[in-house]
Design an enzyme around this catalytic site. Structure first.
Site, mmCIF file in Angstrom:
data_model
loop_
_atom_site.group_PDB
_atom_site.id
_atom_site.type_symbol
_atom_site.label_atom_id
_atom_site.label_comp_id
_atom_site.label_asym_id
_atom_site.label_seq_id
_atom_site.Cartn_x
_atom_site.Cartn_y
_atom_site.Cartn_z
ATOM 1 N N LYS A 234 39.101 56.295 76.836
ATOM 2 C CA LYS A 234 39.523 55.093 76.110
ATOM 3 C C LYS A 234 38.478 53.981 76.195
ATOM 4 O O LYS A 234 37.563 54.027 77.017
ATOM 5 C CB LYS A 234 40.889 54.629 76.624
ATOM 6 C CG LYS A 234 41.986 55.590 76.145
ATOM 7 C CD LYS A 234 43.378 55.062 76.342
ATOM 8 C CE LYS A 234 44.366 56.065 75.744
ATOM 9 N NZ LYS A 234 45.731 55.828 76.145
ATOM 10 N N ARG B 39 47.097 62.260 81.506
ATOM 11 C CA ARG B 39 46.853 62.836 80.173
ATOM 12 C C ARG B 39 45.351 62.775 79.922
ATOM 13 O O ARG B 39 44.782 61.680 79.877
ATOM 14 C CB ARG B 39 47.634 62.029 79.124
ATOM 15 C CG ARG B 39 47.527 62.573 77.715
ATOM 16 C CD ARG B 39 48.356 61.719 76.762
ATOM 17 N NE ARG B 39 48.307 62.234 75.405
ATOM 18 C CZ ARG B 39 47.328 61.982 74.544
ATOM 19 N NH1 ARG B 39 46.321 61.201 74.886
ATOM 20 N NH2 ARG B 39 47.363 62.498 73.327
HETATM 21 C C1 9MG Z 1 49.222 59.999 72.228
HETATM 22 N N1 9MG Z 1 48.630 59.200 73.292
HETATM 23 C C2 9MG Z 1 47.404 58.612 73.287
HETATM 24 N N2 9MG Z 1 47.222 57.933 74.419
HETATM 25 C C3 9MG Z 1 48.344 58.100 75.161
HETATM 26 C C4 9MG Z 1 48.770 57.637 76.413
HETATM 27 O O1 9MG Z 1 48.014 56.817 77.136
HETATM 28 N N3 9MG Z 1 49.978 58.010 76.865
HETATM 29 C C5 9MG Z 1 50.774 58.807 76.111
HETATM 30 N N4 9MG Z 1 51.976 59.142 76.611
HETATM 31 N N5 9MG Z 1 50.433 59.270 74.902
HETATM 32 C C6 9MG Z 1 49.238 58.916 74.442
#
Ligand code: 9MG
Length: 281
Positions: free
Chosen positions: A229, A263
């Site tokens: 990010k 994630r």
């Molecule tokens: C789809 N998506 C993109 N970034 C995310 C994040 O930080 N958390 C979750 N749950 N989904 C995400």
């Protein structure tokens, strides 16, 4: 076992206890045409499946399948387009032996995904659509309730909070209450502060530093998505394709501060880093 150490996830029960204590790694499987641009030699479905096979070989715990880009500034896709992208992937992977999560904010897609074998619904809107909790309540699927201020198209224009940790916590508390009132067991819920979703760099840093406060307040497994990010780019000065090391470091910080699920795009590297962390922590 404490509530935040287990998650009832469709056909699976994820637990984190004793020798099995290891955070869960959720691998990102984007099924958007731009995520697999190879000049057209293989279909998007074939490429998605080989990516999923690689993630399984690398030690993924949950596969998160998404058909709509939610990057800041991205345009929405239609429900039909989203279904055409993700439903065939779900059917093809349903017996792969790993929980399948679907990243969607559309109740229609949630219902189809559950019929196709999804074990978890990951909703960046925190199930705020009036029909979304009803779409999932009769299933056994886990829900990831994420916080987002605004909409993906405009959310980074001018995010504002008086106290980001309190306000994100208030939202997650309200949405988990709504889910419980819709008849969804607490064992099916996890929470997510939504890094980068309507938050400045300072907001993201404050949330990362105080994840444990959120986790203690909600007493549910906490999912953190920091991989590649803007915040990682800002800290490292690197473009998106060079953010792997920074993302792995961020995943470790999140776990140290209370996250139970991370994630990520780089599954193999994150799994290795967590193994080392676990042995030495
Ligand atoms: C789809 N998506 C993109 N970034 C995310 C994040 O930080 N958390 C979750 N749950 N989904 C995400």
């Amino acid at each position: 076992m404490l509530l935040h150490d287990k998650l009832h996830c469709g056909r699976y029960l994820l637990t984190m206890q004793g020798d099995a204590f290891r955070p869960w790694v959720m691998g990102v499987l984007n099924v958007t045409p731009d995520s697999f641009s190879d000049g057209g030699a293989y279909s998007t479905l074939d490429l998605a499946l080989s990516h999923a096979e690689q993630m399984i070989a690398d030690g993924v715990d949950i596969i998160d399948i998404g058909g709509e880009s939610t990057r800041p500034g991205s345009a929405p896709v239609s429900v039909a387009q989203e279904m055409d992208r993700v439903i065939p992937v779900l059917y093809a992977l349903r017996d792969c032996g790993k929980p399948l999560s679907i990243d969607t904010r559309r109740p229609e897609v949630m219902r189809e995904a559950l019929a196709a074998g999804a074990d978890m619904i990951n909703d960046i809107e925190g199930f705020r659509h009036p029909a979304s909790l009803a779409a999932v309540s009769d299933s056994e699927a886990a829900l990831c309730i994420m916080h987002m201020q605004g909409e993906p198209g405009t959310m980074q224009a001018d995010p504002h909070y008086d106290d980001v940790v309190i306000e994100v916590g208030d939202f997650l508390a309200e949405r988990t209450r709504a889910a419980r009132e819709a008849g969804i067991a607490a064992q099916r819920l996890c929470i997510d502060p939504g890094f980068g979703f309507g938050k400045t760099f300072a907001h993201n840093l404050a949330l990362l530093a105080q994840l444990d406060a959120l986790q203690r307040r909600l007493q549910l497994p906490l999912l953190a998505g920091l991989s590649r990010k803007t915040m990682i780019g800002k800290l490292t000065g690197k473009p998106i394709e060079q953010r792997m090391a920074g993302s792995v470091a961020a995943a470790l910080v999140a776990v140290k501060n209370g996250a139970r699920i991370v994630r990520v795009h780089d599954v193999a590297e994150t799994v290795d880093a967590l193994k080392v962390w676990h042995a030495a922590a």
